[in-house]
Design a protein around this motif. Structure first.
Motif, PDB file in Angstrom:
ATOM      1  N   SER A  24       0.828  -1.206   0.000  1.00 15.14           N
ATOM      2  CA  SER A  24       0.000   0.000   0.000  1.00 15.14           C
ATOM      3  C   SER A  24       0.863   1.257   0.000  1.00 15.14           C
ATOM      4  O   SER A  24       0.525   2.259  -0.645  1.00 15.14           O
ATOM      5  CB  SER A  24      -0.958   0.002   1.190  1.00 15.14           C
ATOM      6  OG  SER A  24      -0.250  -0.019   2.418  1.00 15.14           O
ATOM      7  N   SER A  61       2.057   1.685  -3.487  1.00 16.34           N
ATOM      8  CA  SER A  61       0.928   2.114  -4.325  1.00 16.34           C
ATOM      9  C   SER A  61       0.660   3.600  -4.148  1.00 16.34           C
ATOM     10  O   SER A  61       0.345   4.309  -5.116  1.00 16.34           O
ATOM     11  CB  SER A  61      -0.325   1.305  -3.963  1.00 16.34           C
ATOM     12  OG  SER A  61      -0.133  -0.069  -4.201  1.00 16.34           O
ATOM     13  N   ALA A  79       1.008   6.391  -7.101  1.00 23.58           N
ATOM     14  CA  ALA A  79      -0.127   7.252  -7.445  1.00 23.58           C
ATOM     15  C   ALA A  79       0.296   8.714  -7.445  1.00 23.58           C
ATOM     16  O   ALA A  79      -0.139   9.509  -8.287  1.00 23.58           O
ATOM     17  CB  ALA A  79      -1.271   7.023  -6.463  1.00 23.58           C
ATOM     18  N   SER A 104       1.763  -7.688  -9.406  1.00 23.12           N
ATOM     19  CA  SER A 104       0.531  -6.963  -9.742  1.00 23.12           C
ATOM     20  C   SER A 104      -0.565  -7.212  -8.720  1.00 23.12           C
ATOM     21  O   SER A 104      -1.336  -6.301  -8.391  1.00 23.12           O
ATOM     22  CB  SER A 104       0.054  -7.374 -11.145  1.00 23.12           C
ATOM     23  OG  SER A 104      -0.158  -8.781 -11.208  1.00 23.12           O
ATOM     24  N   LEU A 106       0.074  -5.107  -5.641  1.00 20.81           N
ATOM     25  CA  LEU A 106      -0.204  -3.705  -5.939  1.00 20.81           C
ATOM     26  C   LEU A 106      -1.701  -3.429  -5.942  1.00 20.81           C
ATOM     27  O   LEU A 106      -2.162  -2.405  -5.426  1.00 20.81           O
ATOM     28  CB  LEU A 106       0.385  -3.333  -7.296  1.00 20.81           C
ATOM     29  CG  LEU A 106       1.814  -2.797  -7.330  1.00 20.81           C
ATOM     30  CD1 LEU A 106       2.207  -2.453  -8.751  1.00 20.81           C
ATOM     31  CD2 LEU A 106       1.963  -1.576  -6.441  1.00 20.81           C
ATOM     32  N   GLY A 164      -2.902  -3.245  -2.481  1.00 23.41           N
ATOM     33  CA  GLY A 164      -2.482  -1.977  -1.897  1.00 23.41           C
ATOM     34  C   GLY A 164      -3.391  -0.839  -2.314  1.00 23.41           C
ATOM     35  O   GLY A 164      -3.786   0.000  -1.495  1.00 23.41           O
ATOM     36  N   ARG A 165      -3.748  -0.794  -3.598  1.00 27.19           N
ATOM     37  CA  ARG A 165      -4.654   0.261  -4.073  1.00 27.19           C
ATOM     38  C   ARG A 165      -6.035   0.126  -3.443  1.00 27.19           C
ATOM     39  O   ARG A 165      -6.693   1.133  -3.131  1.00 27.19           O
ATOM     40  CB  ARG A 165      -4.745   0.209  -5.599  1.00 27.19           C
ATOM     41  CG  ARG A 165      -3.496   0.697  -6.308  1.00 27.19           C
ATOM     42  CD  ARG A 165      -3.749   0.889  -7.797  1.00 27.19           C
ATOM     43  NE  ARG A 165      -3.992  -0.381  -8.461  1.00 27.19           N
ATOM     44  CZ  ARG A 165      -3.044  -1.114  -9.038  1.00 27.19           C
ATOM     45  NH1 ARG A 165      -1.776  -0.713  -9.009  1.00 27.19           N
ATOM     46  NH2 ARG A 165      -3.341  -2.246  -9.646  1.00 27.19           N
ATOM     47  N   ALA A 172      -8.629   5.787  -8.937  1.00 21.18           N
ATOM     48  CA  ALA A 172      -7.282   5.506  -8.430  1.00 21.18           C
ATOM     49  C   ALA A 172      -6.369   6.729  -8.502  1.00 21.18           C
ATOM     50  O   ALA A 172      -5.145   6.606  -8.610  1.00 21.18           O
ATOM     51  CB  ALA A 172      -6.655   4.326  -9.176  1.00 21.18           C
TER      52      ALA A 172
END
Length: 837
Positions: A362, A365, A369, A384, A387, A390-391, A404
């Motif tokens: 996270s 991520s 972002a 992936s 990730l 985490g998102r 996102a």
């Protein structure tokens, strides 16, 4: 710190080539073993380079102890204090000035610098030291720096340095040249002293330490996983330090600056030292006077802990590369010895697994972002799936919107520089509760300060109450609550650091009500909301839909709502290890977007019927359910058909007639493909359920309402008149035999049909009956008068000629009332005991 001349470092002979290479290339990989001097000599050697043009060098160190030590050593070489030409910046501490040109930073600091201003004004080079440790922020910092170099700062120099990295692979990744330096080392003898039967590791260590002190000169370095093991080893080894000739010195990241310096200085007055260290002593820092190493073979490394939702440090076996580096510490000043406290037969992994492959992502991520680019150049790309998880967590915390993208709260969380859960709890706390939130951040990040029976309490509030009691009343009050005063002191220091970070000048009012702590924790763990089961007060349902339970001696019995900080996962109901009650009204106030009211209609596979109800949920946690809702015919039909697809065709009420019809069609399709009969095998029927079965389910809400007659009718409706005629002609249900009776044909997939008939009914019949345009001879089961098989054959003529005489001889006496003519060809066929006159 011992003064060391620059000429004493082996790296000195390589520095001219290193400078010329960096003058011609913007990237470089430097391989140099421990003791070569790369950490402190390379930055100093680059200060006067024309391409630097008076700019600053960032030296990235994975650990705070190493960052401080490197800065102090370089400053001492220049005859300056730390903070002048050479300074450092680590979490919660900085010693830099406007004159600083070499800034030693830890990995998270580099990420913050890159995120705040990607152009890195005034910075001419970034040196990544000890890159082989493959920390998450080190990998991220390198990927971000490469992106900056490619898009904004092509002249920026990037130098990756390590003692045990795969230089060829790193060079390919960077598209950079490689340089290798010799080290400064002496032979090291490796021994594997075995433990005695049932001997605990501290006592094994004590025996080997005595051996090391006897067999070697100088100091002894002991590698242990963490502070807990260091404290235990110190207790056991204290029996060896009976006078001033031997000193036990700990070295780990939680020590004060003065305590760390003690480990980095040589022994005084000709005494000897046993340095008890974590893997911080593997590289980066120099420990003078070490002649023997004792290695427990373990280290604390980050692993994602699904129980807490955090990445935690776990004790794991070290890699072979780490074992080699640790052993090398014994050979810095003279020949040495390394005692390994594990079996020589044990095989170690060649190298350390990158953190990016085994931690919760996270934080990464959130960084990605904010960076806004999804095409970074990774040495090892982040998984992936991790990730995506985490998102998802960032969305729950409010850091990302539905697309996102980073929210304003997300940007503030990023700037705070901690785990997103902790940042969310700190930033969403009210002004009056910010100080208390700082206490919670310290408590969440650390092990529980409670010990013994108190340490088994599942009420997270008890940890804070012990901290509050220690502050107000001292160590005795803390002991009365079963808490460790040393741990509480470290927590208080961490909380103070958080208050400074959040701009709080003093500790706030410590008075709280029963729900305050849980209300703050809710913003760190919105995915760990738990509601009590109305039928079982020890059982809870979590907001992810899973079950959880309280242990027998719980301190939380009777609480209707909990926010769970720590739990042990189980297949059925996880065990709640730490939680706190909270005010459920906060859910609607702060997490209204997670509430859903929905009408649900689904097929219940247990009852094989349609369930329809209206449900209110918080995430996957059901708060209210209304049953008895109506369902329209089309929706019901769709759901019943879905249920048949789920459970299979065998769930339908097949009659014998319907089963036989499917068998006949299936067999005839194989025997006479030119007839183009419809496919009514399982796969085809499931694929066309809507067409052939759907009309017969209209208006029904359960599969048991479908009668066998209706199912047969649905199947028959698939056959037109011509298909039915062909089926009856070429795959009949029965055959008329010479006795004038019709006898049933039994069909089996991929086999000729069976005709079971009494032998006497076939007198005069020479050839076996055939079907399917004469292509398939039926299998005759010739029966005795008692309906028992006499013969199975597809060659009736051969039976009359060869077998019948023997059968007649055997059975004529047994069944005298039945005809057994000598000539079956001319005898009258009959189904009776005696033929009619």
């Amino acid at each position: 710190m011992v003064a060391v001349s620059a000429a004493e470092f082996p790296i000195q002979t390589l520095l001219p080539e290193l400078r010329s290479t960096l003058a011609a290339h913007t990237r470089l990989v430097l391989e140099a073993p421990p003791g070569a001097g790369k950490t402190t000599q390379v930055p100093l050697a680059l200060l006067d380079q024309p391409w630097l043009a008076g700019g600053k060098i960032l030296l990235l160190e994975p650990r705070r102890i190493a960052a401080r030590a490197a800065a102090e050593f370089m400053a001492a070489q220049l005859g300056e204090a730390v903070g002048e030409t050479v300074g450092y910046r680590i979490r919660f501490e900085a010693k830099i000035s406007s004159r600083t040109r070499i800034e030693v930073v830890t990995e998270g600091i580099l990420t913050r610098l890159l995120q705040s201003d990607p152009e890195l004004p005034g910075i001419g080079a970034i040196l990544f030291d000890e890159f082989h440790e493959r920390h998450l922020h080190g990998d991220l910092g390198a990927a971000l720096a490469l992106d900056v170099q490619a898009s904004l700062r092509p002249e920026l120099r990037l130098l990756v340095m390590s003692a045990t990295l795969d230089g060829e692979r790193i060079a390919r990744w960077l598209d950079a040249p490689r340089l290798s330096s010799a080290g400064r080392s002496y032979p090291v003898r490796i021994e594997y002293p075995s433990a005695k039967a049932q001997e605990d590791w501290p006592f094994h260590l004590k025996r080997v330490a005595q051996q090391a002190l006897t067999e070697s000169e100088g100091d002894v370095l002991v590698f242990l996983p963490g502070k807990r093991e260091i404290d235990r080893a110190r207790d056991v080894l204290s029996a060896l330090a009976v006078d001033n000739t031997l000193t036990l010195v700990p070295l780990h990241g939680e020590l004060s600056l003065s305590e760390q310096h003690l480990a980095l200085r040589p022994a005084e007055n000709h005494s000897r030292r046993i340095v008890l260290a974590t893997n911080v002593a593997e590289s980066s820092v120099t420990l003078p006077g070490i002649r023997a190493v004792i290695d427990l073979g373990q280290a604390r490394e980050p692993r994602f802990d699904a129980q807490s939702g955090f990445t935690r440090l776990e004790s794991v076996a070290i890699s072979q590369a780490s074992a080699d580096q640790r052993a090398g510490r014994a050979g810095r000043v003279a020949a040495g010895v390394c005692y390994r406290l594990w079996p020589q037969s044990r095989r170690l992994d060649p190298a350390r697994t990158p953190e990016i492959a085994q931690v919760e992502l996270s934080t990464l991520s959130l960084e990605l972002a904010a960076w806004g680019s999804g095409t970074l150049q990774w040495l090892d790309a982040p998984p992936s799936g991790a990730l995506a998880q985490g998102r998802e967590l960032l969305g729950l915390l409010g850091a990302l919107d539905d697309a996102a993208r980073l929210t304003p709260l997300g940007r503030d969380m990023l700037a705070l520089g901690t785990h997103p859960r902790l940042a969310a709890a700190a930033l969403r706390a009210s002004t009056q509760q910010r100080s208390l939130a700082c206490d919670l951040l310290a408590l969440i990040e650390a092990r529980s300060p409670l010990r013994g029976e108190s340490g088994r309490s599942d009420d997270f509030r008890n940890r804070w109450q012990a901290l509050d009691a220690w502050r107000r009343e001292g160590a005795r009050a803390a002991r009365n609550l079963g808490a460790d005063s040393g741990a509480l002191a470290a927590l208080d220091q961490a909380a103070s650091s958080w208050r400074r970070r959040l701009g709080l000048r003093e500790r706030g009012d410590s008075r709280t009500d029963l729900l305050t702590l849980g209300n703050l924790l809710l913003h760190a763990f919105p995915d760990r909301v738990a509601r009590q089961d109305p039928d079982n007060p020890r059982r809870y349902t979590l907001s992810n839909g899973r079950g959880a339970r309280l242990h027998e001696n719980t301190a939380l019995y009777g609480e209707p709502w909990l926010v769970v900080v720590d739990l042990r996962f189980d297949e059925r109901d996880s065990l709640i290890l730490a939680a706190a009650p909270f005010d459920p009204a906060l859910l609607e106030r702060d997490f209204a977007h997670r509430f859903v009211r929905e009408r649900i209609a689904h097929f219940n596979r247990d009852t094989r019927a349609i369930d329809v109800y209206e449900e209110q949920r918080f995430a996957a946690l059901v708060l209210e359910r209304k049953t008895g809702m109506r369902v329209d015919a089309a929706e019901s039909t769709r759901l019943l058909l879905a249920g048949v697809r789920e459970l299979g065709l065998e769930v339908l009420p097949w009659s014998d007639h319907a089963i036989e019809l499917r068998l006949r069609i299936g067999c005839l399709r194989g025997w006479c493909p030119e007839l183009n009969l419809p496919d009514i095998g399982d796969v085809a029927l499931l694929a066309t359920l809507d067409e052939w079965l759907g009309p017969f389910l209209n208006g029904k809400t359960r599969l048991s309402s479908l009668r066998a007659e209706e199912l047969g009718e649905a199947l028959s409706a698939m056959l037109d008149f011509n298909t039915r005629r062909q089926l009856d002609e070429h795959a009949p249900t029965a055959l008329r035999v010479p006795s004038g009776m019709e006898r049933k044909l039994s069909y089996t997939p991929d086999q000729p049909p069976v005709l079971a008939v009494k032998l006497q009914e076939l007198f005069g019949l020479a050839d076996t009956p055939r079907i399917a345009k004469g292509r398939i001879a039926v299998v005759l089961h010739l029966l005795s008068p008692a309906q028992r098989p006499i013969q199975v054959t597809q060659d009736l003529k051969s039976f009359w000629e060869r077998t019948y005489p023997e059968v007649r001889k055997e059975l004529k006496g047994r069944y005298p009332k039945h005809p057994w003519p000598e000539d079956p060809w001319s005898a009258t066929p009959t189904a009776r005991a005696k033929p009619r006159e």
